[in-house]
Design a protein around this motif. Structure first.
Motif, PDB file in Angstrom:
ATOM      1  N   ALA A  50       0.838  -1.207   0.000  1.00 25.14           N
ATOM      2  CA  ALA A  50       0.000   0.000   0.000  1.00 25.14           C
ATOM      3  C   ALA A  50       0.872   1.256   0.000  1.00 25.14           C
ATOM      4  N   PHE A  51       1.965   1.226   0.757  1.00 24.52           N
ATOM      5  CA  PHE A  51       2.900   2.352   0.797  1.00 24.52           C
ATOM      6  C   PHE A  51       3.515   2.592  -0.575  1.00 24.52           C
ATOM      7  N   ILE A  52       3.933   1.524  -1.233  1.00 24.01           N
ATOM      8  CA  ILE A  52       4.503   1.640  -2.585  1.00 24.01           C
ATOM      9  C   ILE A  52       3.457   2.194  -3.544  1.00 24.01           C
ATOM     10  N   GLN A  53       2.215   1.745  -3.410  1.00 23.87           N
ATOM     11  CA  GLN A  53       1.154   2.222  -4.295  1.00 23.87           C
ATOM     12  C   GLN A  53       0.940   3.723  -4.129  1.00 23.87           C
ATOM     13  N   LEU A  54       1.084   4.239  -2.899  1.00 28.10           N
ATOM     14  CA  LEU A  54       0.973   5.688  -2.689  1.00 28.10           C
ATOM     15  C   LEU A  54       1.987   6.442  -3.547  1.00 28.10           C
ATOM     16  N   VAL A  59       3.286   9.631  -8.494  1.00 29.89           N
ATOM     17  CA  VAL A  59       3.974   9.795  -9.778  1.00 29.89           C
ATOM     18  C   VAL A  59       2.957   9.906 -10.904  1.00 29.89           C
ATOM     19  N   ASP A  60       1.939   9.072 -10.865  1.00 29.61           N
ATOM     20  CA  ASP A  60       0.901   9.118 -11.902  1.00 29.61           C
ATOM     21  C   ASP A  60       0.195  10.473 -11.933  1.00 29.61           C
ATOM     22  N   ARG A  61       0.047  11.114 -10.768  1.00 29.82           N
ATOM     23  CA  ARG A  61      -0.582  12.445 -10.699  1.00 29.82           C
ATOM     24  C   ARG A  61       0.394  13.561 -11.063  1.00 29.82           C
ATOM     25  N   GLY A  62       1.673  13.225 -11.175  1.00 29.93           N
ATOM     26  CA  GLY A  62       2.685  14.245 -11.435  1.00 29.93           C
ATOM     27  C   GLY A  62       3.095  14.978 -10.177  1.00 29.93           C
TER      28      GLY A  62
END
Length: 87
Positions: A50-54, A59-62
């Motif tokens: 979950a931490f990695i997904q954050l 990054v996906d949001r820039g």
């Protein structure tokens, strides 16, 4: 309450002895000790993922800071505090 599921795993003699000693030290059965250990590892792994997904989502949001900017700030901090260090 969650339904209990039985999982079978093979352990080498050294690991089995560690389980037995750990369980005895905590006043638990080997089975309860292993179940708790598996639960802790599984929860820790889920928390880590979950931490990695954050980070991936950021990054996906820039929502990132360019490497050069971070390094510039770090270099300035190091230079500011370099005088406090003596050899």
């Amino acid at each position: 309450m969650n339904e209990m599921v039985r999982i079978t795993a093979s352990l080498d003699a050294t690991t089995s002895a560690l389980v037995t000693a750990g369980a005895a030290a905590r006043g638990m059965s080997d089975e309860d000790y292993v179940a708790e250990a598996v639960q802790r590892v599984a929860e820790s792994d889920a928390d880590y993922r979950a931490f990695i997904q954050l980070g991936i989502d950021a990054v996906d949001r820039g929502d990132v800071i360019p490497h050069a900017e971070v390094m510039t700030e770090l270099d300035a901090m190091i230079a500011k505090h370099r005088g406090r260090c003596t050899t």
